[in-house]
Design a protein around this motif. Structure first.
Motif, PDB file in Angstrom:
ATOM      1  N   UNK A  48       0.880  -1.158   0.000  1.00  0.00           N
ATOM      2  CA  UNK A  48       0.000   0.000   0.000  1.00  0.00           C
ATOM      3  C   UNK A  48       0.917   1.208   0.000  1.00  0.00           C
ATOM      4  N   UNK A  49       0.739   2.078  -0.954  1.00  0.00           N
ATOM      5  CA  UNK A  49       1.644   3.202  -1.093  1.00  0.00           C
ATOM      6  C   UNK A  49       0.906   4.384  -1.693  1.00  0.00           C
ATOM      7  N   UNK A  50       1.466   5.522  -1.534  1.00  0.00           N
ATOM      8  CA  UNK A  50       0.948   6.704  -2.212  1.00  0.00           C
ATOM      9  C   UNK A  50       2.085   7.263  -3.054  1.00  0.00           C
ATOM     10  N   UNK A  51       1.737   7.911  -4.132  1.00  0.00           N
ATOM     11  CA  UNK A  51       2.745   8.472  -5.019  1.00  0.00           C
ATOM     12  C   UNK A  51       2.130   9.660  -5.757  1.00  0.00           C
ATOM     13  N   UNK A  52       2.950  10.313  -6.541  1.00  0.00           N
ATOM     14  CA  UNK A  52       2.494  11.452  -7.326  1.00  0.00           C
ATOM     15  C   UNK A  52       2.303  11.013  -8.772  1.00  0.00           C
ATOM     16  N   UNK A  53       1.133  11.280  -9.309  1.00  0.00           N
ATOM     17  CA  UNK A  53       0.848  10.967 -10.707  1.00  0.00           C
ATOM     18  C   UNK A  53       1.493  12.035 -11.577  1.00  0.00           C
ATOM     19  N   UNK A  54       2.367  11.611 -12.487  1.00  0.00           N
ATOM     20  CA  UNK A  54       3.104  12.535 -13.343  1.00  0.00           C
ATOM     21  C   UNK A  54       2.464  12.641 -14.723  1.00  0.00           C
ATOM     22  N   UNK A  55       2.072  11.477 -15.293  1.00  0.00           N
ATOM     23  CA  UNK A  55       1.583  11.480 -16.669  1.00  0.00           C
ATOM     24  C   UNK A  55       0.664  10.282 -16.905  1.00  0.00           C
ATOM     25  N   UNK A  56      -0.350  10.472 -17.733  1.00  0.00           N
ATOM     26  CA  UNK A  56      -1.239   9.392 -18.154  1.00  0.00           C
ATOM     27  C   UNK A  56      -1.175   9.319 -19.676  1.00  0.00           C
ATOM     28  N   UNK A  57      -0.885   8.114 -20.179  1.00  0.00           N
ATOM     29  CA  UNK A  57      -0.831   7.894 -21.623  1.00  0.00           C
ATOM     30  C   UNK A  57      -1.596   6.613 -21.915  1.00  0.00           C
ATOM     31  N   UNK A 107       0.522   4.647 -16.731  1.00  0.00           N
ATOM     32  CA  UNK A 107       0.658   5.734 -15.764  1.00  0.00           C
ATOM     33  C   UNK A 107       2.131   5.916 -15.431  1.00  0.00           C
ATOM     34  N   UNK A 108       2.558   7.146 -15.375  1.00  0.00           N
ATOM     35  CA  UNK A 108       3.914   7.445 -14.921  1.00  0.00           C
ATOM     36  C   UNK A 108       3.776   8.115 -13.558  1.00  0.00           C
ATOM     37  N   UNK A 109       4.462   7.567 -12.548  1.00  0.00           N
ATOM     38  CA  UNK A 109       4.361   8.089 -11.183  1.00  0.00           C
ATOM     39  C   UNK A 109       5.738   8.407 -10.637  1.00  0.00           C
ATOM     40  N   UNK A 110       5.746   9.168  -9.551  1.00  0.00           N
ATOM     41  CA  UNK A 110       6.980   9.537  -8.854  1.00  0.00           C
ATOM     42  C   UNK A 110       6.801   9.196  -7.380  1.00  0.00           C
ATOM     43  N   UNK A 111       7.874   8.777  -6.735  1.00  0.00           N
ATOM     44  CA  UNK A 111       7.897   8.484  -5.293  1.00  0.00           C
ATOM     45  C   UNK A 111       7.031   7.294  -4.901  1.00  0.00           C
TER      46      UNK A 111
END
Length: 73
Positions: A17-26, A30-34
């Motif tokens: 279970x984690x949280x992250x930052x959504x950077x890009x949707x294609x 999904x591209x995420x950070x952290x």
């Protein structure tokens, strides 16, 4: 304590279970950070994080945890 308290690749239950930052949707990508996950961890569900769903009231934690995690990401 022990293997169940770790985020190790050897943990018996490899779901995280984690949280992250959504950077890009294609499309479906999904591209995420952290993201705090071991490489290869399956993604079962994606939900937005809203402050209203976070802890109610003041959040308290020991000072040592802030020091320990200060350079985590």
């Amino acid at each position: 304590m022990g293997i169940f308290a770790q985020r190790s690749k050897d943990r018996p239950n490899r779901l995280g279970v984690s949280r992250c930052t959504l950077v890009k949707v294609d499309g479906m990508e999904l591209q995420v950070r952290d993201l705090d996950a071991v490489d290869g961890t399956p993604v079962l569900d994606i939900k937005p994080y809203l402050r209203e769903f976070g802890p109610r009231g003041e959040l308290r934690q020991p000072q040592w945890s802030a020091e320990l995690l200060s350079s985590y990401y």
